[in-house]
Design a protein around this motif. Structure first.
Motif, PDB file in Angstrom:
ATOM      1  N   ASP A 142       0.856  -1.184   0.000  1.00  0.00           N
ATOM      2  CA  ASP A 142       0.000   0.000   0.000  1.00  0.00           C
ATOM      3  C   ASP A 142       0.897   1.241   0.000  1.00  0.00           C
ATOM      4  N   LEU A 143       0.894   1.953  -1.126  1.00  0.00           N
ATOM      5  CA  LEU A 143       1.787   3.108  -1.285  1.00  0.00           C
ATOM      6  C   LEU A 143       1.055   4.435  -1.143  1.00  0.00           C
ATOM      7  N   SER A 144      -0.225   4.367  -0.754  1.00  0.00           N
ATOM      8  CA  SER A 144      -1.029   5.588  -0.765  1.00  0.00           C
ATOM      9  C   SER A 144      -0.439   6.712   0.082  1.00  0.00           C
ATOM     10  N   SER A 145       0.213   6.357   1.190  1.00  0.00           N
ATOM     11  CA  SER A 145       0.742   7.397   2.076  1.00  0.00           C
ATOM     12  C   SER A 145       2.120   7.920   1.641  1.00  0.00           C
ATOM     13  N   ARG A 147       3.277   7.469  -1.874  1.00  0.00           N
ATOM     14  CA  ARG A 147       3.414   7.482  -3.327  1.00  0.00           C
ATOM     15  C   ARG A 147       3.987   8.796  -3.838  1.00  0.00           C
ATOM     16  N   GLU A 148       3.543   9.926  -3.276  1.00  0.00           N
ATOM     17  CA  GLU A 148       4.019  11.243  -3.736  1.00  0.00           C
ATOM     18  C   GLU A 148       5.402  11.582  -3.201  1.00  0.00           C
ATOM     19  N   TYR A 209       5.466   7.595 -11.973  1.00  0.00           N
ATOM     20  CA  TYR A 209       5.207   8.640 -10.974  1.00  0.00           C
ATOM     21  C   TYR A 209       6.478   8.961 -10.165  1.00  0.00           C
TER      22      TYR A 209
END
Length: 980
Positions: A142-145, A147-148, A209
């Protein structure tokens, strides 16, 4: 895409220079990159300059490591960000604390962690760097936190496979271990080299990204706010107009002190100089130097001002220097003119024990944020490189020695191991090895200095920048040189001793009267200059006698022609000859006659080089000045220098100069490389020589005591004691009831200091005189022991040297007595006792002291005998057929002499064979000199201190006699009658 580029300033880790990094980037089409060296910012400013020249966007930062373990990277968004990064490292360097596991919050810088050490929660300025080999770790995660926050992490450390091997050697040297023991955790990854941007992006095709995040980070960083040029403190008073007004007032006051109030010619010269100083905006620079001088003089410190600033009448009036530029016809315009952007040099010398106070004042007066010592960068050099490589290969010391000692058989170096070492040596030679501290440079900047560098804290204990004088000059920070030397200590202490012992106050800055003093000039001409700054060495004393030097201007020239560049070219010999026979001067060219009449056609000063390059070869003054700087080692671009050499010959031919004459002119110019003095520099040395010589001439006892107390000079300590005895002083061995830590004088009585007793601990060196001053002289042996709590071993040292002779007992008797007091397990203390229990006295047989025994004990404990001379220790009564004072009468004849060894100098002939020059004293204490040619001398003729039998031919050179040695042997001395 390159956020983590290492240069060779990542010491013993990175392998590429800044220049090579930029060249490689240009070839690969890289348009932006970040330099992040390990725990330093040494290369950042050069990186910005070179990238700008190459059309690359430079971004700077730093990699922080602890115990060789990567913690995080800091990447500056702007100039403020770099200051934050530098100050973060500086704080830990200056306080000696470890870097934290997590970086602080930077307002203007990004922090980049690796995937393996990233914290659970990231702040806004924090990012995670990921290698292309780690992308698989992101699968099903889970890269949601984050990813940026993911960016490309592709460190650059080496240029390829060969340099990776070099990197491994560097790591072994850094870790002080064998190459075979260097593990993967100690080195970079083998693929840490530049790739083309396209290839690097392709490695992250599956995670586009990450590429975009990296681009966004780079876009948000820049170094556009770095503007190089005049970075020194801009004002002294806070206002430029007030600076100039103050400088005018101080110059006018100083003119009265130096020249009197009514000299209109001097007044006009000062106004002319002030206009140039004002136009070029150097008022603050002059006032800061004046302020340092003012402070030091208020503390009673003595100084010598040198450097090109000595060409200024303003500097002379401000008492920055004691060199009178009018008297010497020094031209201010050469050193500070409308075309010059950098200020003239001011080198200020202080006594070795006063400089730190001056430095401390500068830091406090101008603020620690704006002040720092200048650094240096030491590199891997020649034999040291071979030794370092040999050590990490595990070679035996003897084998390493066979590779580094040119006198050993060359066959030792004809093998695979040596070839391997030399292959690495080729890459490693001249790479930075470690940061150090400049001899005396101090920087005072307008902005906080951490905008440009992090700070180290070397053993000196003062913040030091992480780059050298060349980088300081390149960005526009000009140094002040606050130096130390023993000669100043001689002068300062001599003046104090004269006031105490003779009740006379001497103004050592009243140099104008010294220069015309007949007695001082006679002493100069005689070469009786032992202890005097710069004019006491055998070579200098010979030169003074050959020139029959008896005035300041001749000494100024002598101070320059003694330098190796002039001497080795044969120009020193020419100068001496033409000095005595000016009618025989043959000038190479009319221009040489016009420009070099003062020095008889011989180039003596750096100014002479400039005159010749400009007037003979047609170079403009700017190019001539670059050559002058190259001669003094202040210009490091060999390529630019070579271009100027070509230009010298081309311009000379263009204006019709004869080719052969031009070659000879250039030979003379090039022989100066690295050695020549400016005339102002020589004049400054000559001023200090005169100050010393005046004190030696009129107050010889006090002067020689001062020389001894400031750790001598060119010679060993015993020679200065010999000179002291020649003044008529009664020189006594150390005595616990008279001696201080240093040598002390009272009338004509001089007691050697306790500090000179070999093996005596510092505690007792200070304690013995301090206890005596506080509670009175020692009454007897027991009183001394009780009050000092001295140990048995230390007391025996003092007994053997005779330092307890005040007791009236012989050394042998005291050596017996001392075991009654200190031979038990318990030691006496110096506490008050209710009842003093007397020690039993035993009847002893007569145990007289013997001179020979004492001489040997003095030789052991002082390093020289005082009770007897070295001649008295000889087994033979023969004292030679000839003495030094009538040696010249035997010119051309073979003589036998006896000489007490003073010193030697080894030189190499054109055939790379060794020859020697020796200096000796005869039985009367007079000097004579010897020459030892390789064809008539053993491999090494000298066998240390002692007396030698010398046979050889007397030769003279400009009236100065010496002996060309044919036979030479050290004489045996009497056996040591050891005390039982």
């Amino acid at each position: 895409m390159f956020l983590n580029v290492h240069s060779h300033f990542s010491l013993r880790y990175g392998t590429m220079s800044i220049e090579r990094i930029v060249e490689t980037a240009v070839k690969l089409g890289i348009t932006e990159m970040v330099l992040t060296d390990i725990n330093n910012s040494s290369g950042c400013m050069a990186f910005i300059r070179l990238c700008r020249q190459a059309g690359i966007r430079p971004i700077i930062g730093m990699e922080y490591r602890k115990n060789n373990r990567l913690l995080y990277l800091g990447i500056a968004r702007n100039k403020e960000g770099m200051r934050e990064l530098n100050e973060f490292l500086s704080e830990h360097n200056l306080n000696g604390t470890e870097l934290p596991e997590r970086a602080p919050v930077f307002r203007n810088a990004y922090v980049l962690y690796t995937l393996t050490n990233a914290p659970q929660q990231l702040a806004d300025h924090e990012r995670i760097g990921i290698r292309h080999t780690e992308l698989r770790k992101l699968i099903r995660k889970d890269l949601s936190s984050i990813r940026e926050r993911l960016v490309i992490f592709h460190p650059v450390t080496v240029a390829g496979k060969i340099e990776y091997r070099l990197h491994e050697y560097l790591r072994a040297i850094d870790l002080n271990t064998l190459l075979s023991k260097v593990g993967q955790e100690d080195t970079c990854a083998p693929d840490e080299n530049f790739l083309s941007p396209l290839v690097l992006e392709q490695l992250f095709d599956s995670h586009a990204y990450i590429v975009e995040n990296t681009r966004a980070l780079l876009k948000n960083c820049h170094t556009d706010d770095y503007v190089f040029g005049r970075l020194n403190r801009k004002t002294f008073t806070g206002c430029k107009q007030d600076d100039m007004a103050l400088l005018r007032k101080l110059s006018a006051d100083g003119m009265v002190y130096r020249y009197g109030p009514d000299d209109k010619k001097i007044a006009k010269k000062i106004l002319d100089e002030l206009k140039v100083i004002d136009d070029l905006d150097f008022s603050a620079y002059f006032l800061i130097v004046y302020d340092i001088i003012r402070y030091s003089m208020s503390r009673g410190y003595y100084h010598v001002g040198r450097g090109s600033g000595a060409n200024s009448v303003v500097a002379y009036c401000l008492r920055i220097t004691d060199v009178d530029p009018i008297k010497l016809d020094l031209y201010f315009e050469r050193f500070l003119n409308p075309k010059r952007s950098a200020p003239p040099d001011f080198d200020i010398d202080y006594s070795w024990d006063e400089r730190e106070d001056i430095q401390d004042y500068i830091f406090k007066r101008y603020g620690k944020k704006y002040t720092a010592l200048l650094g240096t960068m030491s590199t891997f050099k020649d034999r040291s490189v071979i030794r370092e490589i040999g050590k990490v290969l595990g070679l035996a010391k003897s084998e390493i020695d066979s590779f580094t000692d040119p006198t050993q058989d060359a066959r030792n170096r004809d093998n695979a191991t040596f070839n391997r070492i030399m292959a690495i040596y080729t890459y490693m030679k001249d790479m930075p090895n470690q940061r150090s501290i400049h001899a005396g440079g101090i920087l005072i900047s307008e902005e906080p200095i951490t905008y440009y560098t992090a700070l180290d804290l070397p053993p000196k204990g003062m913040p030091t920048v992480q780059w050298d004088m060349y980088e300081a000059e390149a960005i526009g920070l000009d140094k002040l040189d606050i130096l130390s030397q023993r000669g100043i200590g001689h002068i300062k202490e001599a003046a104090n001793l004269i006031l105490e012992n003779k009740k006379r106050k001497v103004d050592v800055h009243d140099v104008r009267s010294f220069l015309v003093d007949e007695k001082v000039n006679f002493q100069l001409k005689s070469g009786d200059t032992i202890g005097c700054f710069y004019i006491e060495s055998p070579a200098m004393r010979q030169l003074l006698k050959k020139l029959r030097c008896e005035d300041y201007l001749t000494l100024v020239a002598a101070s320059s022609i003694i330098r190796p560049g002039v001497a080795s070219s044969g120009m020193m010999k020419n100068y001496i000859h033409y000095f005595h026979h000016p009618d025989e001067v043959q000038y190479l060219h009319p221009v040489m006659e016009e420009q070099l009449q003062e020095t008889y056609g011989v180039m003596v000063y750096q100014e002479d080089v400039i005159k010749v390059c400009h007037h003979y070869a047609g170079l403009d003054m700017a190019d001539a000045d670059v050559l002058r700087r190259a001669m003094s080692g202040k210009y490091r671009s060999r390529e630019e220098f070579d271009k100027l050499v070509e230009k010298f010959f081309a311009k000379a031919a263009e204006i019709g100069r004869d080719g052969e004459t031009t070659k000879e002119v250039w030979r003379q110019v090039s022989s100066f490389a690295g050695y020549s003095f400016s005339k102002a520099h020589s004049a400054s040395y000559a001023v200090e020589s005169y100050q010393s010589l005046y004190l030696k001439t009129y107050f010889p006892m006090e002067f020689m005591v001062a020389v001894l107390n400031n750790y001598g000079g060119f010679y060993q300590r015993w020679l200065y004691v010999h000179e002291l005895k020649k003044t008529g002083a009664n020189v006594h061995l150390p005595c616990v009831n008279h001696s201080e830590a240093k040598v002390c004088i009272n009338g004509a009585d001089v007691y050697l200091g306790l500090i000179g007793v070999q093996g005596l601990e510092n505690h007792y060196v200070e304690k013995i005189p301090q206890e005596r001053r506080e509670r009175g002289i020692y009454q007897n042996f027991e009183d001394f022991i009780r009050r000092t709590c001295i140990t048995l071993e230390q007391c025996i040292l003092l007994i053997r040297l005779g330092a307890l002779r005040f007791t009236g007992r012989t050394k042998k008797a005291l050596l017996w007595d001392v075991y009654n007091y200190l031979g038990q397990t318990t030691r006496p203390n110096n506490h008050s006792e209710l009842f003093a229990v007397p020690v039993k006295n035993y009847k002893m047989p007569d145990l007289p002291d013997e001179l020979l025994e004492s001489a040997y004990q003095e030789l052991e404990l002082l390093g020289y005998p005082l009770s007897l001379s070295m001649f008295d220790l000889l087994k033979t009564d023969y004292r030679g057929d000839v003495k030094a004072d009538n040696l010249i009468r035997y010119e051309g004849k073979t003589v036998k002499m006896l000489g007490n060894y003073v010193c030697e100098k080894t030189v190499h002939t054109k055939n790379n064979k060794k020859m020697w020059f020796g200096t000796f004293l005869d039985i009367d204490g007079n000097f004579f000199d010897t020459t030892h040619f390789p064809n008539s001398t053993p491999i090494y003729p000298f066998r240390g201190k002692g007396c030698y039998l010398i046979e050889g031919k007397v030769v003279t050179d400009f009236g100065f006699p010496s002996i060309e040695v044919t036979r030479f042997a050290k004489l045996p001395i009497k056996d040591n009658p050891v005390i039982g």
